[in-house]
Design a protein around this motif. Structure first.
Motif, PDB file in Angstrom:
ATOM      1  N   ASP A 142      -3.413-108.885 -13.384  1.00 26.08           N
ATOM      2  CA  ASP A 142      -2.065-109.416 -13.627  1.00 26.08           C
ATOM      3  C   ASP A 142      -1.858-109.743 -15.101  1.00 26.08           C
ATOM      4  N   TRP A 156      -2.968-101.699  -4.982  1.00 28.90           N
ATOM      5  CA  TRP A 156      -3.197-103.091  -4.605  1.00 28.90           C
ATOM      6  C   TRP A 156      -1.883-103.814  -4.317  1.00 28.90           C
ATOM      7  N   LYS A 157      -0.943-103.757  -5.255  1.00 30.92           N
ATOM      8  CA  LYS A 157       0.304-104.509  -5.132  1.00 30.92           C
ATOM      9  C   LYS A 157       1.174-104.006  -3.989  1.00 30.92           C
ATOM     10  N   ARG A 158       1.160-102.714  -3.729  1.00 35.83           N
ATOM     11  CA  ARG A 158       2.025-102.144  -2.691  1.00 35.83           C
ATOM     12  C   ARG A 158       1.356-102.076  -1.313  1.00 35.83           C
ATOM     13  N   GLN A 188      -8.288-110.016  -9.887  1.00 33.38           N
ATOM     14  CA  GLN A 188      -6.841-110.061  -9.688  1.00 33.38           C
ATOM     15  C   GLN A 188      -6.140-110.730 -10.870  1.00 33.38           C
ATOM     16  N   ARG A 230      -3.628-100.519  -9.622  1.00 33.29           N
ATOM     17  CA  ARG A 230      -2.788-101.703  -9.472  1.00 33.29           C
ATOM     18  C   ARG A 230      -1.677-101.466  -8.459  1.00 33.29           C
ATOM     19  N   TYR A 231      -1.049-100.294  -8.500  1.00 30.55           N
ATOM     20  CA  TYR A 231       0.008 -99.954  -7.542  1.00 30.55           C
ATOM     21  C   TYR A 231      -0.550 -99.991  -6.114  1.00 30.55           C
ATOM     22  N   SER A 262       1.361-115.286 -15.065  1.00 29.03           N
ATOM     23  CA  SER A 262       0.087-114.577 -15.242  1.00 29.03           C
ATOM     24  C   SER A 262      -0.692-115.126 -16.428  1.00 29.03           C
ATOM     25  N   HIS A 285      -1.431-106.487 -17.083  1.00 31.42           N
ATOM     26  CA  HIS A 285      -0.184-105.784 -16.784  1.00 31.42           C
ATOM     27  C   HIS A 285       1.040-106.575 -17.245  1.00 31.42           C
ATOM     28  N   ASP A 286       1.112-107.849 -16.870  1.00 30.56           N
ATOM     29  CA  ASP A 286       2.323-108.635 -17.099  1.00 30.56           C
ATOM     30  C   ASP A 286       2.448-109.156 -18.522  1.00 30.56           C
TER      31      ASP A 286
END
Length: 362
Positions: free
Chosen positions: A109, A37-39, A105, A34-35, A157, A112-113
């Motif tokens: 989300d 992807w998001k970063r 995706q 996830r990191y 989300s 995670h969220d």
């Protein structure tokens, strides 16, 4: 339907042990991928194409440290999200899916969220059948009382997850809803009013009845007003967990979409009994839901099965993604009989159509 199996029939003990380690380190892999992807790490590799990038090249602009790159990309390598080609990282198939696949995706989300912190309390939630993980988001008895007040990014989300699964199905099912030319349609679990709005737009003569908790209906009312159809809808604020509250009677069609999975079997039995009592003569109850045992592809069944722990830890403590036979059994006990079943609607939905057992000629 055949019994569902997710493992190869001749999987070796060594291969099974490898799969077991993937489970053991699942939370670690989730966070690192996830990191990436998001970063923007995965996107940088996608932009580089087949030539790939070295760690030194990726660290050159200071966006990521070499340490962070090595930690995260090595985990991504183990997950098949990236590969190494001549000493450089390149995007692999899993990473491509994460960058391009909408449902992947949304699921990332959502987990995670909405779920990640609360799932730490899954064990206690299962033992006591109460959503103890919900305290990570707010102080409500169930998630549904706090749905309109969820903190961000959990709120965005959650609704993205809920609407993606249902919105892909709505265009396909409106002819089913109007197959018997209903004039009065009740939307139980109306939420933000998306189905009711679609129904009102589809047929100019139908009268909608929306049933949900007061806070959800307040949002639905705003959406109905914005669409200019508020006068064609009646709102019924109801806590459906209160078994003593009857539903408005005389309905030609009662509609439930991704709704009953929010409740325990005992609550479902009560809701179905009251729905049967609210039907007009020859009226029909139509349930659209996601049944893990009626999926064409394993990927859909896998996603659905693994949504159940969210209901346990976060939503209600005692609900889940059910099998279709569970609904049929509970409906029959409530005085209903199954007329038809239709699968493969939208991403993963099925449609169950019921009438009252005593209604003849249907």
């Amino acid at each position: 339907m055949q019994d569902k199996s997710f493992s190869p029939p001749r999987q070796s003990a060594f291969a099974a042990r490898y799969e077991a380690q993937k489970i053991a380190f699942g939370p670690v892999v989730f966070q690192c991928v996830r990191y990436a992807w998001k970063r923007g790490m995965l996107q940088a590799l996608a932009d580089a194409g087949g030539a790939g990038l070295s760690v030194e090249q990726m660290a050159a602009d200071g966006k990521w440290s070499e340490y962070a790159l090595k930690v995260v990309l090595e985990t991504c390598l183990s997950a098949g999200a990236v590969a190494i080609k001549e000493g450089r990282y390149v995007l692999d198939k899993v990473g491509f899916c994460i960058l391009t696949d909408k449902i992947t995706q949304i699921n990332l989300d959502f987990n995670h969220d909405v779920n990640y912190k609360g799932l730490f309390d899954l064990e206690r939630s299962l033992d006591e059948e109460k959503p103890h993980g919900l305290k990570a988001l707010g102080e409500w008895p169930t998630l549904y009382q706090g749905l309109s007040q969820l903190p961000e990014p959990a709120k965005t989300s959650w609704f993205a997850f809920d609407h993606y699964y249902s919105d892909t199905s709505f265009p396909d099912i409106l002819p089913d809803v109007f197959a018997t030319a209903p004039r009065k349609v009740m939307d139980i679990g109306a939420n933000t009013g998306k189905f009711s709005l679609a129904t009102l737009a589809y047929n100019a003569d139908v009268q909608m009845h929306l049933v949900d908790l007061p806070r959800q209906l307040a949002v639905a009312e705003q959406n109905l007003q914005a669409a200019g159809v508020r006068e064609r809808a009646q709102l019924h604020p109801v806590d459906l967990l209160d078994d003593s509250i009857a539903l408005p009677a005389g309905m030609d069609v009662i509609w439930m979409s991704q709704f009953l999975s929010c409740f325990s079997e005992a609550a479902i039995a009560s809701i179905l009994r009251r729905a049967a009592e609210a039907l007009s003569e020859r009226g029909q109850l139509i349930i659209m839901d996601t049944f893990w045992d009626r999926q064409q592809y394993d990927i859909a069944a896998y996603c659905l099965i693994n949504t159940s722990p969210y209901f346990t830890a976060m939503a209600s403590g005692n609900s889940k993604i059910y099998q279709a036979a569970d609904y049929v059994r509970l409906a029959e006990a409530a005085g209903l009989r199954l007329l038809t079943t239709r699968d493969n609607i939208g991403y993963c939905h099925s449609l169950l159509r019921f009438t009252r057992a005593g209604d003849a000629g249907v």
